[in-house]
Design an enzyme around this catalytic site. Structure first.
Site, PDB file in Angstrom:
ATOM      1  N   LYS A  48      -9.399  24.372 -24.888  1.00 44.35           N
ATOM      2  CA  LYS A  48      -8.315  24.525 -25.851  1.00 44.35           C
ATOM      3  C   LYS A  48      -7.453  25.761 -25.609  1.00 44.35           C
ATOM      4  O   LYS A  48      -6.305  25.830 -26.062  1.00 44.35           O
ATOM      5  CB  LYS A  48      -8.892  24.597 -27.265  1.00 44.35           C
ATOM      6  CG  LYS A  48      -9.496  23.296 -27.780  1.00 44.35           C
ATOM      7  CD  LYS A  48      -8.432  22.326 -28.235  1.00 44.35           C
ATOM      8  CE  LYS A  48      -9.021  21.157 -29.002  1.00 44.35           C
ATOM      9  NZ  LYS A  48      -7.983  20.243 -29.527  1.00 44.35           N
ATOM     10  N   SER A 296     -15.868  19.760 -21.617  1.00 45.78           N
ATOM     11  CA  SER A 296     -14.723  20.329 -22.326  1.00 45.78           C
ATOM     12  C   SER A 296     -15.050  21.554 -23.158  1.00 45.78           C
ATOM     13  O   SER A 296     -14.144  22.328 -23.505  1.00 45.78           O
ATOM     14  CB  SER A 296     -14.070  19.258 -23.208  1.00 45.78           C
ATOM     15  OG  SER A 296     -15.017  18.718 -24.115  1.00 45.78           O
TER      16      SER A 296
END
Length: 311
Positions: A48, A296
């Site tokens: 992110k 991720s």
């Protein structure tokens, strides 16, 4: 609606180069012709940070000086808080009360003001915080600058493994899959792009099958252990997903837990459940050609990791 292009992704890569780790591809021969893209190694433990830095960098300096507001179940919260601290601006982050404590504490650790809210109230409370503070909203996925920033991970995959045949990407709000898929489609057009999500939060798979977005209740989506994959695509990200994904694989809770164990024990990578779903999707499909699975994020509660590893 204007979709993000490979030129947008390339511009984002130049813009964030000094702030974001260029993660390597790690061979995982124990699983087949697989490479892992360990975004859990980013400074805030998740991909992110790419979108957060791109979005904040793109703001007009006078507007940016007013500070930023974000809503997130955890990793986008940390990313915006971290990027805001690097820019020396205020950050106000709205997080659901059920967010793992490790993510709340990390967000506060970057100097952000955290506002906790009830399930399904993130957007509404964030709007109130914007009104109160005058800050600029940096959404978790529903913005071209966020999508382009996340897509820089796909640019790196294409540069490091141009012969890749399969790319497995976690799907929640769809920003990562939209951006990475855009880069892979442009640079590795022969590759198959797989979205992966939990069966218990399989709204994207159903939406793509039906050709339109469907709504799953927050109560249904909150059943999955993958707390970072409980959002649903926006109109913008869904349009991207329709263009760039070949399919969406849904995986069980047991498969997600197994992937967390495999990553810890075989790849020596700490992954949160959301970060391990791409690995679980790879295991489900078991393709023969060169493949990449994005890990991720790695922000997991110690007690949960202990429980998964002990199984």
């Amino acid at each position: 609606m204007q979709l993000v292009t490979i030129d947008d992704v390339r511009a984002a890569a130049t813009r964030i180069r000094g702030d974001v780790l260029r993660t390597p591809l790690i061979p995982a021969a124990w699983a087949g012709a697989l490479w892992l893209k360990p975004e859990n190694l980013q400074a805030i433990g998740a991909f992110k940070v790419r979108g957060a830095f791109n979005a904040i960098a793109r703001l007009d300096p006078e507007l940016r000086a007013r500070g930023v507001v974000a809503y997130s179940s955890g990793n986008h919260a940390q990313a915006v808080a971290y990027a805001a601290a690097r820019y020396g601006i205020a950050a106000h982050i709205v997080m659901p009360e059920e967010t793992p404590r490790v993510k709340i504490d990390a967000t506060r650790g970057h100097g952000a003001e955290v506002v906790l809210c009830g399930a399904g109230r993130r957007e509404a409370v964030a709007a109130e915080v914007v009104e109160r503070t005058g800050g600029v909203l940096v959404p978790p996925f529903d913005h071209p600058d966020i999508i382009a920033g996340q897509g820089t991970a796909g640019l790196e995959i294409a540069e490091d493994l141009p012969e890749v045949e399969h790319v497995f990407i976690p799907v929640s709000g769809g920003g990562l899959a939209s951006g990475v898929g855009t880069a892979i489609r442009a640079l590795c057009p022969g590759a198959t792009v797989h979205g992966v999500e939990p069966e218990l939060a399989g709204d994207t798979a159903e939406s793509l099958r039906l050709g339109h977005r469907v709504d799953w209740s927050i109560e249904d989506r909150n059943r999955t252990i993958a707390d970072g994959l409980r959002s649903q695509p926006s109109e913008l990200t869904f349009a991207h997903l329709q263009r760039v994904l070949d399919d969406v694989i849904t995986v069980t809770e047991d498969e997600i837990r197994r992937a967390v164990r495999d990553l810890a024990q075989r790849a020596h990578l700490v992954s949160e459940p959301s970060g391990a779903v791409a690995m679980a999707g790879y295991r489900r499909v078991a393709p023969a050609g060169p493949a990449v699975a994005l890990v991720s994020g790695g922000n997991i509660e110690t007690a949960l990791l202990r429980d998964i590893l002990a199984a």
